[in-house]
Each structure stands twice: as C-alpha cells, then as structure tokens.
Motif scaffolding. Structure first.
Motif, short mmCIF file in Angstrom:
data_model
loop_
_atom_site.label_atom_id
_atom_site.label_comp_id
_atom_site.label_asym_id
_atom_site.label_seq_id
_atom_site.Cartn_x
_atom_site.Cartn_y
_atom_site.Cartn_z
N GLY A 42 19.46 10.06 -7.39
CA GLY A 42 19.68 8.58 -7.20
C GLY A 42 21.09 8.18 -7.63
N LYS A 43 22.15 9.21 -7.67
CA LYS A 43 23.47 8.81 -8.05
C LYS A 43 24.23 9.27 -6.86
N LYS A 44 25.39 8.67 -6.77
CA LYS A 44 26.79 9.25 -5.94
C LYS A 44 27.03 10.38 -6.43
N ARG A 45 27.42 11.26 -5.47
CA ARG A 45 28.31 12.54 -5.79
C ARG A 45 29.49 12.17 -6.58
N GLU A 46 29.89 12.82 -7.52
CA GLU A 46 30.86 12.69 -8.71
C GLU A 46 31.83 13.81 -8.84
N PHE A 47 33.14 13.40 -8.67
CA PHE A 47 34.16 14.48 -9.00
C PHE A 47 33.99 15.05 -10.65
N VAL A 48 34.06 16.45 -10.82
CA VAL A 48 34.06 17.16 -12.08
C VAL A 48 35.34 17.62 -12.51
N ALA A 49 35.89 18.30 -11.55
CA ALA A 49 37.06 19.25 -11.95
C ALA A 49 37.54 19.50 -10.64
N ALA A 50 38.96 19.96 -10.64
CA ALA A 50 39.66 20.53 -9.34
C ALA A 50 40.79 21.32 -10.10
N ILE A 51 41.05 22.54 -9.27
CA ILE A 51 42.24 23.35 -9.63
C ILE A 51 43.08 23.54 -8.20
N SER A 52 44.40 23.57 -8.64
CA SER A 52 45.30 23.77 -7.39
C SER A 52 45.26 25.14 -6.93
N TRP A 53 45.96 25.37 -5.72
CA TRP A 53 45.77 26.80 -5.02
C TRP A 53 46.16 27.83 -5.88
N SER A 54 47.38 27.52 -6.76
CA SER A 54 47.84 28.55 -7.78
C SER A 54 47.17 28.74 -8.76
N GLY A 55 46.43 27.67 -9.20
CA GLY A 55 45.88 27.65 -10.47
C GLY A 55 46.79 27.05 -11.71
N SER A 56 47.97 26.26 -11.14
CA SER A 56 48.80 25.90 -12.14
C SER A 56 48.54 24.48 -12.49
N ASN A 57 47.63 23.86 -11.83
CA ASN A 57 47.21 22.40 -12.13
C ASN A 57 45.91 22.14 -12.12
N THR A 58 45.22 21.44 -12.98
CA THR A 58 43.85 21.03 -13.10
C THR A 58 43.84 19.28 -13.10
N TYR A 59 42.65 19.05 -12.59
CA TYR A 59 42.33 17.55 -13.17
C TYR A 59 40.76 17.74 -13.64
N TYR A 60 40.38 17.00 -14.58
CA TYR A 60 38.93 16.76 -14.90
C TYR A 60 38.39 15.31 -15.00
N LEU A 61 37.27 15.14 -14.74
CA LEU A 61 36.42 13.98 -15.27
C LEU A 61 36.46 13.77 -16.84
N HIS A 62 36.84 12.31 -17.21
CA HIS A 62 37.16 12.18 -18.40
C HIS A 62 35.89 12.64 -19.29
N SER A 63 34.69 12.37 -19.03
CA SER A 63 33.71 12.76 -19.72
C SER A 63 33.60 14.18 -20.02
N VAL A 64 33.92 15.14 -19.05
CA VAL A 64 34.03 16.61 -19.36
C VAL A 64 35.35 17.09 -19.82
N LYS A 65 36.29 16.61 -20.05
CA LYS A 65 37.52 17.15 -20.64
C LYS A 65 37.06 17.62 -22.05
N GLY A 66 37.65 18.71 -22.14
CA GLY A 66 37.54 19.31 -23.47
C GLY A 66 36.20 20.20 -23.63
N ARG A 67 35.30 19.69 -22.79
CA ARG A 67 34.11 20.83 -22.76
C ARG A 67 33.80 21.48 -21.75
#
Length: 126
Positions: A42-67
């Motif tokens: 019942g919910k929209k698809r949500e971004f969780v995390a991403a990693i760049s092609w080299s592995g040098s950069n990452t992004y996280y959904l705020h609610s999962v950061k640290g977990r």
C-alpha cells in the motif's frame, strides 16, 4: 542488459539482522551505481541506500542511517545491504537496481535506474 537477482530476505524479529545480496550479470558491473529500494504494501517504492560505481560514495535514507550498510564487491559482481537493529517498519519487498555511473547526482531518483531485480521479502516481527 544487466540481470539482477536479490537474495537473503526472510522473517526476523525486531532487533535482528539480515544481509541482502544482489548478484549482477551481463554488462560491466563496475560501471554502474547500485541502489536498494523497498516497497511496503500500500505504499510507494522508497529509496533505502545507494553506492557509487567505485564504492567511494554512499547515500542512505535518514531512518536507516546507522543501522544499514551498503557495500559492493566488484570482483564478485555483487552489492550487499547489511541490515541491523531491524524494526517492524522495515518490512517490505527490497529491490536492488543499477544506474549508469554518470548519474550519481540523481541516485535518489528511481527513474534514473535502468535495471531492477525481482525483489526479496523482508518481514520484521514485533
């Protein structure tokens, strides 16, 4: 073409851990940024995390950061999502997706991902 196959989902109690894997085949894995997305009923698809092609950069959904931790092994053509301290709110189907390396600035946009896996179910009981 890039084929993506997720694994590692399952049922776990709140506070537990799971590690998701996404195996890629086809075109050069290391030329793609990789993302994990999730969709609860019942919910929209949500971004969780991403990693760049080299592995040098990452992004996280705020609610999962640290977990949650995203990582990749380009030699094995695999991206991982280590999920710790799981909460019932994390229950969803989890998808991995691939986006060409030049689109890193738009890694939080689902339309920028060209290839998607079939998903793996993660259920967290309270």
């Amino acid at each position: 073409q890039v084929q993506l196959v997720e694994s590692g989902g399952g049922l776990v109690q709140a506070g537990g851990s799971l590690r998701l894997s996404c195996a890629a085949s086809g075109r050069t894995f290391s030329s793609y940024n990789m993302g994990w997305w999730r969709q609860a009923p019942g919910k929209k698809r949500e971004f969780v995390a991403a990693i760049s092609w080299s592995g040098s950069n990452t992004y996280y959904l705020h609610s999962v950061k640290g977990r949650f931790t995203i990582s990749r092994d380009n030699a094995k053509n695999t991206v991982y999502l280590q999920m710790n301290s799981l909460e019932p709110e994390d229950t969803a189907v989890y998808f991995c997706a691939a986006s060409p390396s030049g689109r890193w600035s738009r890694a939080l946009v689902s339309d920028e991902y060209d290839y998607w896996g079939q998903g793996t179910q993660v259920t967290v009981s309270s």
